[in-house]
Design a protein around this motif. Structure first.
Motif, PDB file in Angstrom:
ATOM      1  N   LYS A 161     -31.911  33.587 -18.389  1.00  0.00           N
ATOM      2  CA  LYS A 161     -32.367  33.742 -17.009  1.00  0.00           C
ATOM      3  C   LYS A 161     -33.169  35.041 -16.924  1.00  0.00           C
ATOM      4  O   LYS A 161     -32.760  36.041 -17.506  1.00  0.00           O
ATOM      5  CB  LYS A 161     -31.092  33.828 -16.176  1.00  0.00           C
ATOM      6  CG  LYS A 161     -31.225  34.017 -14.730  1.00  0.00           C
ATOM      7  CD  LYS A 161     -29.819  34.077 -14.123  1.00  0.00           C
ATOM      8  CE  LYS A 161     -29.251  35.480 -14.105  1.00  0.00           C
ATOM      9  NZ  LYS A 161     -29.538  36.261 -12.922  1.00  0.00           N
ATOM     10  N   THR A 198     -21.686  41.509 -16.471  1.00  0.00           N
ATOM     11  CA  THR A 198     -20.322  41.534 -17.004  1.00  0.00           C
ATOM     12  C   THR A 198     -19.752  40.124 -17.094  1.00  0.00           C
ATOM     13  O   THR A 198     -18.640  39.844 -16.659  1.00  0.00           O
ATOM     14  CB  THR A 198     -19.416  42.435 -16.134  1.00  0.00           C
ATOM     15  OG1 THR A 198     -19.581  42.044 -14.761  1.00  0.00           O
ATOM     16  CG2 THR A 198     -19.747  43.889 -16.299  1.00  0.00           C
ATOM     17  N   SER A 200     -19.383  36.873 -20.059  1.00  0.00           N
ATOM     18  CA  SER A 200     -18.816  36.868 -21.406  1.00  0.00           C
ATOM     19  C   SER A 200     -19.599  37.757 -22.368  1.00  0.00           C
ATOM     20  O   SER A 200     -19.016  38.513 -23.153  1.00  0.00           O
ATOM     21  CB  SER A 200     -18.844  35.437 -21.914  1.00  0.00           C
ATOM     22  OG  SER A 200     -17.708  35.180 -22.640  1.00  0.00           O
ATOM     23  N   SER A 201     -20.925  37.656 -22.286  1.00  0.00           N
ATOM     24  CA  SER A 201     -21.745  38.422 -23.234  1.00  0.00           C
ATOM     25  C   SER A 201     -21.566  39.916 -23.007  1.00  0.00           C
ATOM     26  O   SER A 201     -21.424  40.695 -23.968  1.00  0.00           O
ATOM     27  CB  SER A 201     -23.219  38.046 -23.081  1.00  0.00           C
ATOM     28  OG  SER A 201     -23.389  36.663 -23.190  1.00  0.00           O
ATOM     29  N   ARG A 221     -22.108  43.537 -11.153  1.00  0.00           N
ATOM     30  CA  ARG A 221     -22.265  42.925  -9.830  1.00  0.00           C
ATOM     31  C   ARG A 221     -20.953  42.247  -9.405  1.00  0.00           C
ATOM     32  O   ARG A 221     -20.427  42.520  -8.361  1.00  0.00           O
ATOM     33  CB  ARG A 221     -23.419  41.916  -9.839  1.00  0.00           C
ATOM     34  CG  ARG A 221     -23.777  41.436  -8.452  1.00  0.00           C
ATOM     35  CD  ARG A 221     -25.158  40.808  -8.416  1.00  0.00           C
ATOM     36  NE  ARG A 221     -25.213  39.570  -9.191  1.00  0.00           N
ATOM     37  CZ  ARG A 221     -26.335  38.873  -9.353  1.00  0.00           C
ATOM     38  NH1 ARG A 221     -27.474  39.315  -8.834  1.00  0.00           N
ATOM     39  NH2 ARG A 221     -26.336  37.761 -10.061  1.00  0.00           N
ATOM     40  N   THR A 222     -20.451  41.365 -10.285  1.00  0.00           N
ATOM     41  CA  THR A 222     -19.197  40.678  -9.959  1.00  0.00           C
ATOM     42  C   THR A 222     -18.190  40.920 -11.065  1.00  0.00           C
ATOM     43  O   THR A 222     -18.460  40.599 -12.229  1.00  0.00           O
ATOM     44  CB  THR A 222     -19.429  39.153  -9.856  1.00  0.00           C
ATOM     45  OG1 THR A 222     -20.554  38.915  -9.024  1.00  0.00           O
ATOM     46  CG2 THR A 222     -18.214  38.457  -9.281  1.00  0.00           C
ATOM     47  N   LYS A 342     -14.610  30.700 -12.094  1.00  0.00           N
ATOM     48  CA  LYS A 342     -15.752  31.270 -12.801  1.00  0.00           C
ATOM     49  C   LYS A 342     -15.258  31.406 -14.236  1.00  0.00           C
ATOM     50  O   LYS A 342     -14.068  31.622 -14.450  1.00  0.00           O
ATOM     51  CB  LYS A 342     -16.029  32.640 -12.186  1.00  0.00           C
ATOM     52  CG  LYS A 342     -17.306  33.320 -12.564  1.00  0.00           C
ATOM     53  CD  LYS A 342     -17.352  34.677 -11.852  1.00  0.00           C
ATOM     54  CE  LYS A 342     -18.619  35.412 -12.194  1.00  0.00           C
ATOM     55  NZ  LYS A 342     -19.573  35.429 -11.117  1.00  0.00           N
TER      56      LYS A 342
HETATM   57  P1  NA7 Z   1     -22.909  34.989 -17.365  1.00  0.00           P
HETATM   58  O1  NA7 Z   1     -21.513  34.601 -17.501  1.00  0.00           O
HETATM   59  O2  NA7 Z   1     -23.785  34.227 -16.453  1.00  0.00           O
HETATM   60  O3  NA7 Z   1     -22.918  36.522 -16.926  1.00  0.00           O
HETATM   61  C1  NA7 Z   1     -24.062  37.139 -16.442  1.00  0.00           C
HETATM   62  C2  NA7 Z   1     -23.678  38.444 -15.815  1.00  0.00           C
HETATM   63  O4  NA7 Z   1     -24.865  39.086 -15.392  1.00  0.00           O
HETATM   64  C3  NA7 Z   1     -22.826  38.267 -14.573  1.00  0.00           C
HETATM   65  O5  NA7 Z   1     -21.932  39.346 -14.517  1.00  0.00           O
HETATM   66  C4  NA7 Z   1     -23.860  38.370 -13.469  1.00  0.00           C
HETATM   67  O6  NA7 Z   1     -23.333  38.770 -12.238  1.00  0.00           O
HETATM   68  C5  NA7 Z   1     -24.767  39.406 -14.016  1.00  0.00           C
HETATM   69  N1  NA7 Z   1     -26.104  39.356 -13.431  1.00  0.00           N
HETATM   70  C6  NA7 Z   1     -26.969  38.320 -13.482  1.00  0.00           C
HETATM   71  N2  NA7 Z   1     -28.123  38.637 -12.852  1.00  0.00           N
HETATM   72  C7  NA7 Z   1     -27.964  39.898 -12.397  1.00  0.00           C
HETATM   73  C8  NA7 Z   1     -28.792  40.774 -11.674  1.00  0.00           C
HETATM   74  N3  NA7 Z   1     -30.003  40.418 -11.301  1.00  0.00           N
HETATM   75  N4  NA7 Z   1     -28.296  41.991 -11.364  1.00  0.00           N
HETATM   76  C9  NA7 Z   1     -27.062  42.344 -11.747  1.00  0.00           C
HETATM   77  N5  NA7 Z   1     -26.243  41.562 -12.445  1.00  0.00           N
HETATM   78  C10 NA7 Z   1     -26.683  40.350 -12.768  1.00  0.00           C
HETATM   79  O7  NA7 Z   1     -23.639  34.996 -18.759  1.00  0.00           O
HETATM   80  P2  NA7 Z   1     -23.065  35.395 -20.166  1.00  0.00           P
HETATM   81  O8  NA7 Z   1     -24.188  35.427 -21.118  1.00  0.00           O
HETATM   82  O9  NA7 Z   1     -22.253  36.626 -20.099  1.00  0.00           O
HETATM   83  O10 NA7 Z   1     -22.077  34.263 -20.535  1.00  0.00           O
HETATM   84  C11 NA7 Z   1     -22.493  32.915 -20.545  1.00  0.00           C
HETATM   85  C12 NA7 Z   1     -21.478  32.055 -21.179  1.00  0.00           C
HETATM   86  O11 NA7 Z   1     -21.580  32.158 -22.582  1.00  0.00           O
HETATM   87  C13 NA7 Z   1     -20.057  32.378 -20.945  1.00  0.00           C
HETATM   88  O12 NA7 Z   1     -19.532  31.974 -19.767  1.00  0.00           O
HETATM   89  C14 NA7 Z   1     -19.384  31.691 -22.104  1.00  0.00           C
HETATM   90  O13 NA7 Z   1     -19.312  30.313 -21.848  1.00  0.00           O
HETATM   91  C15 NA7 Z   1     -20.323  31.910 -23.187  1.00  0.00           C
HETATM   92  P3  NA7 Z   1     -22.850  37.666 -11.165  1.00  0.00           P
HETATM   93  O14 NA7 Z   1     -21.557  37.161 -11.696  1.00  0.00           O
HETATM   94  O15 NA7 Z   1     -23.923  36.608 -11.135  1.00  0.00           O
HETATM   95  O16 NA7 Z   1     -22.741  38.399  -9.887  1.00  0.00           O
END
Ligand code: NA7
Length: 896
Positions: A161, A198, A200-201, A221-222, A342
């Motif tokens: 993304k 924050t 998984s990665s 963020r979350t 989640k």
């Molecule tokens: P995830 O689980 O989608 O995590 C992405 C993280 O990035 C999540 O904490 C998001 O916060 C954060 N995020 C995304 N966009 C932003 C922006 N613009 N600003 C601040 N923070 C942001 O992806 P992963 O790669 O860690 O893991 C994917 C899957 O791979 C995992 O679930 C396993 O199945 C293996 P949010 O929660 O959206 O507020």
């Protein structure tokens, strides 16, 4: 037309250099590799197109520090070839990315798969060629491809993304994405590093980055729930299970809910003491196993907010004990989603990392990022100068790799991008209407990311390849789902989604992480085993929901929806079917009563309420037992006189215990369940007269019972619904008592058996036509059956109290319930009806088993409260049970 001829014609039409294959596959990860192997064995010519330079899929790209699987590796493996299983030994419980990549390379070599893979090749366009009945593919590297079938094995998390933060291009330092980590690694030693994200990665990489960096700033963020992985060798108990009986172990995984061989948990949280709850949690925390903690604590953890909240509180408590700085600990505690709604994470030293002096947590909920500048990151409150920014910001999940990567154009020039504009629609998560011969492996609508991907991938691939083989053998050249089947799958997906708590979280499961993406829960939540059985049912019912055509065979289309039952009703009926029980009517009345007693012992105990007391009341010929259920809130409460089900033959004042407790919690009213006398010992009109006499007595003694003085309300299920309806008529005709409203759940209202529901649902839905015949015969002689005291539909239906009538689609009694409601309405009685789609006769009384019955019981409770002149909301009085209250918790109000 044989493929070779089509190919010849087509190559002239499209491009002389097009590579001709039966099947083209996109992706060479877990799914693509197994597809190649199976397709080749089935005699199809194939090619796989892979953007990367080698096999591995997600494991090729995700090379960030700490990248590992989070399903135990012995489970996250191919199982199709026992020799492969013994030829490879995993070194750890959770293998690292390099080891998994080596494994996939090993598999590719072992089956000589690379020769059919075009690496560094991206599909740039895929178009269905109607005349040739083939897909025409354009690529960015080498020849076009013409294929009969086109299969996307593109994975669920493969389209990173964009960061969606202003100024990334201005940044003067290094920028990395966890999902596209440089192959040579990155030297972070001595650098000031920022990690954004924050999930998984982030959670896997942050502890390792913190060890290298001069300073690490984490932008969160979350907050997410993370559990210690306790990595090391594979646990000996799991290994001995696997090695003890490998085939059985694998089969259990295939039939399980999550694709990992754990049993279905049956104990519900409210049956366990606080000490037992904590002990179960501590055991799970110590195991370091995501699937275990997600499924094995208590049966209600994934379906009920109260059961779930117990776990959330215990994990938050753990975070509080690990993280020393209270403000940081509080910021790391998730409060905005149920546990498991989640994707939770497995970590190694994640929370403890925040105790390091070189790590700072920035809570973006309090200070959102404003921009990225040349020097670093600026929030609403301050600026952070950094040398490196790591984006761990996730993926455009599930649909990203299918919808956005290249235009896919199906029948009539329809683009998949447009067709899915309002969210993905599929049949079985494998196929899409309007896109013939197009398949997805772990597509939206399949269990995919809510399961062990290895198990789901093997099932999908086996099913697709087996179908392609069978179609080819039968002379069919195209296969495509129907609109009805696809819409039915969408409905079934939605029904499944109401069972889980996923709807209460904003996640990539729902598309909420990508701005502008339509929100829809994309993975199938009904479980791996049930999904497998549904796919098998599609096959056994003659490719139900698919149109098949071929040049030399008649077109075939068995149209229909594969699942019309609510998902939990389907599970219960399947379980009952597997028990191969003799018909209840063959057991004799005493045997049937003993059977029902035994059967009821297997139900989850009803939930705690204020008090349950037993007593007797004077009936017409002696005392009748009753059971009184009192809410936890202070009284006096309105009183509901309740009549249990059981065909006038079975059950007693305790037999609908879970339903009564549930309704007491939802209505805030007293329920008095009456032990009326049963046939064949006491035939018609005993049950009716007992019901009326009991209602009269309860109305007269309401205050003594702790209730509000008259009017009372009446309610009943099945034969009890019959008694409730009759009681209202008798009360009207015999001078009282005053009844404020009647709740009739699947009531018997008439003595004829010729309405369609008696035929449509004669067998297969537990209450059978033959059982109803038996009940009638035991209770009432044919001469008496038209008496309104057993067939209230034959009586006068005007002047009755307001009614709420519930009928279930798959119930022989459905149509007579509707007829009674319609008749009362026509006679001027205020009537509301709930016609419950996909439900069976016992759906609403199997409280805490048929979870999809919750919304129906909510409506029933609201109706009773309306009848009693109360506002719809009820304080259950037990929100703070177990001392786990969390004021302000977003989901507290969404209790199921
Ligand atoms: P995830 O689980 O989608 O995590 C992405 C993280 O990035 C999540 O904490 C998001 O916060 C954060 N995020 C995304 N966009 C932003 C922006 N613009 N600003 C601040 N923070 C942001 O992806 P992963 O790669 O860690 O893991 C994917 C899957 O791979 C995992 O679930 C396993 O199945 C293996 P949010 O929660 O959206 O507020």
């Amino acid at each position: 037309m044989p493929d070779a001829m089509v190919a010849a014609r087509d190559s002239k039409a499209a491009s002389g250099t097009a590579q001709q294959v039966d099947v083209a596959v996109v992706g060479a990860g877990f799914a693509g590799l197994y597809l190649l192997h199976r397709l080749r064995k089935a005699g199809f010519t194939t090619v796989a197109l892979e953007e990367a330079g080698d096999v591995g899929g997600t494991w090729y790209w995700n090379r960030y520090p700490g990248a590992r699987c989070d399903i135990q590796t012995i489970d996250y493996s191919y199982t199709f070839d026992p020799e492969l299983e013994t030829a490879w030994t995993w070194s750890e419980k959770y293998a690292t990315q390099p080891e998994i990549l080596r494994y996939l390379g090993f598999v590719a070599d072992r089956y000589d798969l690379r020769r059919d893979i075009r690496f560094k090749t991206k599909v740039t366009e895929a178009k269905w060629d109607e005349a040739a009945e083939r897909w025409q593919l354009a690529t960015d590297n080498g020849a076009r491809i013409s294929c009969r079938h086109y299969i996307m094995a593109t994975g669920c998390l493969s389209a990173p993304k964009p960061p969606e933060i202003d100024g990334v291009k201005e940044f003067g330092g290094e920028v990395y994405f966890t999902g596209r980590w440089p192959h040579g690694g990155v030297n972070l030693a001595g650098k000031r590093v920022a990690v954004i994200g924050t999930g998984s990665s982030g959670i896997q990489s942050i502890p390792l980055i913190a060890e290298q960096a001069a300073h690490l700033t984490v932008f969160q963020r979350t907050p997410n729930f993370a559990l210690p992985a306790h990595n090391g060798p594979s646990p000996s108990d799991r290994m001995s299970l696997l090695q003890g009986d490998r085939a059985a172990y694998r089969e259990q995984a295939r039939q399980s809910m999550a694709g990992v061989p754990y049993p279905q948990q049956t104990a519900v949280s409210w049956q366990l003491s606080d000490a037992e709850l904590r002990a179960r949690f501590e055991e799970a925390w110590g195991k370091g196993d995501l699937v275990y903690i997600l499924t094995q604590l208590w049966a209600d953890q994934g379906v009920d907010v109260d059961g779930n909240k117990l776990i959330c509180d215990l994990i938050r408590e753990k975070i509080g004990t690990i993280v020393k700085d209270p403000e940081t600990a509080a910021a790391l505690m998730p409060h905005d989603h149920p546990f498991g709604a989640k994707r939770p994470c497995l970590d190694t030293n994640y929370y403890a990392t925040y105790n390091r002096p070189n790590v700072t947590l920035v809570n973006l909920r309090q200070e959102p990022i404003k921009a990225i500048t040349a020097d670093g990151i600026t929030t609403g409150k301050r600026s952070f100068d950094v040398d490196v920014i790591v984006f761990a910001t996730g993926f455009d999940a599930m649909t990203g790799a299918i919808r956005a990567v290249h235009p896919i154009t199906g029948r009539g020039g329809k683009s998949l991008y447009d067709v899915w504009a309002q969210g993905p629609q599929t049949y079985l998560g494998l196929t899409v209407e309007g896109f013939p011969n197009f398949f997805m492996i772990t597509g939206p609508g399949s269990p995919s990311v809510l399961s062990n991907m290895a198990v789901s991938i093997e099932q999908h691939v086996d099913w697709v390849v087996d179908r392609l083989k069978a179609l080819r053998d039968a002379g069919f050249t195209t296969v495509e789902p129907t609109e009805t089947a696809q819409a039915g799958w969408g409905q079934h997906m939605a029904d499944c989604a109401t069972l889980t708590l996923h709807r209460l979280a904003n996640t990539w499961y729902t598309g909420a992480n990508v701005p502008g993406k339509v929100h829809a829960l994309m993975p199938y939540t009904g479980g791996v085993g049930p999904y497998r059985s549904i796919c098998d049912e599609v096959t056994s019912r003659g490719m139900l929901g698919f149109k098949l055509t071929g040049p030399d065979v008649a077109a075939q289309c068995n149209d229909g929806e594969v699942v019309r039952l609510q998902p939990d009703v389907r599970l219960v009926l399947n379980l009952l079917g597997q028990l191969n029980l003799p018909p209840i009517e063959s057991m004799g009345a005493l045997g049937a009563r003993a059977f029902v007693d035994e059967f009821n012992k297997g139900r989850p105990a009803g939930r705690p309420i204020g008090a349950v007391t037993d007593g007797t009341l004077p009936g017409t010929d002696g005392p009748l037992p009753y059971r009184l259920y009192r809410p936890a809130t202070p009284g006096p409460h309105p009183v509901v006189v309740y009549f249990h089900g059981g065909g006038w033959v079975l059950g007693d004042e305790q037999s609908d215990d879970p339903f009564c407790r549930d309704m007491v919690r939802r209505t805030g009213m007293i329920f008095v369940s009456v032990g009326y006398r049963h046939a064949p010992e006491h035939r018609f009109p005993t049950a009716a007269e007992d019901g009326y006499a009991a209602t009269r007595w309860i109305a007269e003694h309401a205050a003594e019972l702790g209730g509000q003085p008259s009017p009372v309300l009446v309610a009943g299920w099945s034969a009890g619904g019959n008694i409730a309806a009759v009681t209202c008529q008798l009360a009207r005709d015999r001078g009282g008592p005053e009844i404020a409203g009647q709740l009739l759940v699947c009531p018997v209202t008439d003595c004829t058996f010729d309405r369609p529901s008696y035929n449509d649902n004669a067998t297969g839905y537990f209450l059978t036509r033959s059982l109803m015949y038996w009940f009638w015969d035991l209770y009432c002689s044919p001469a008496d059956r038209t008496d309104p005291r057993v067939s209230p539909l034959r009586g006068k239906v005007s002047g009755l109290p307001p009614a709420f009538v519930v009928t279930c689609e798959f119930d022989p009694l459905r149509d007579e319930g509707i007829a009674y409601a319609d008749a009362m309405a026509a006679a001027g009685v205020p009537v509301e009806q709930l016609k419950a789609r996909g439900h069976f006769h016992s759906s609403f009384t199997m409280a805490d088993v048929i979870i999809t019955g919750v919304s129906g019981r909510v409506q029933m409770a609201e109706a009773l409260r309306r009848f009693a002149g109360l506002p719809p909301e009820v304080r259950r009085g037990d929100e703070n049970s177990h001392g786990h209250a969390s004021p302000g918790h977003k989901i507290a109000a969404a209790a199921s």
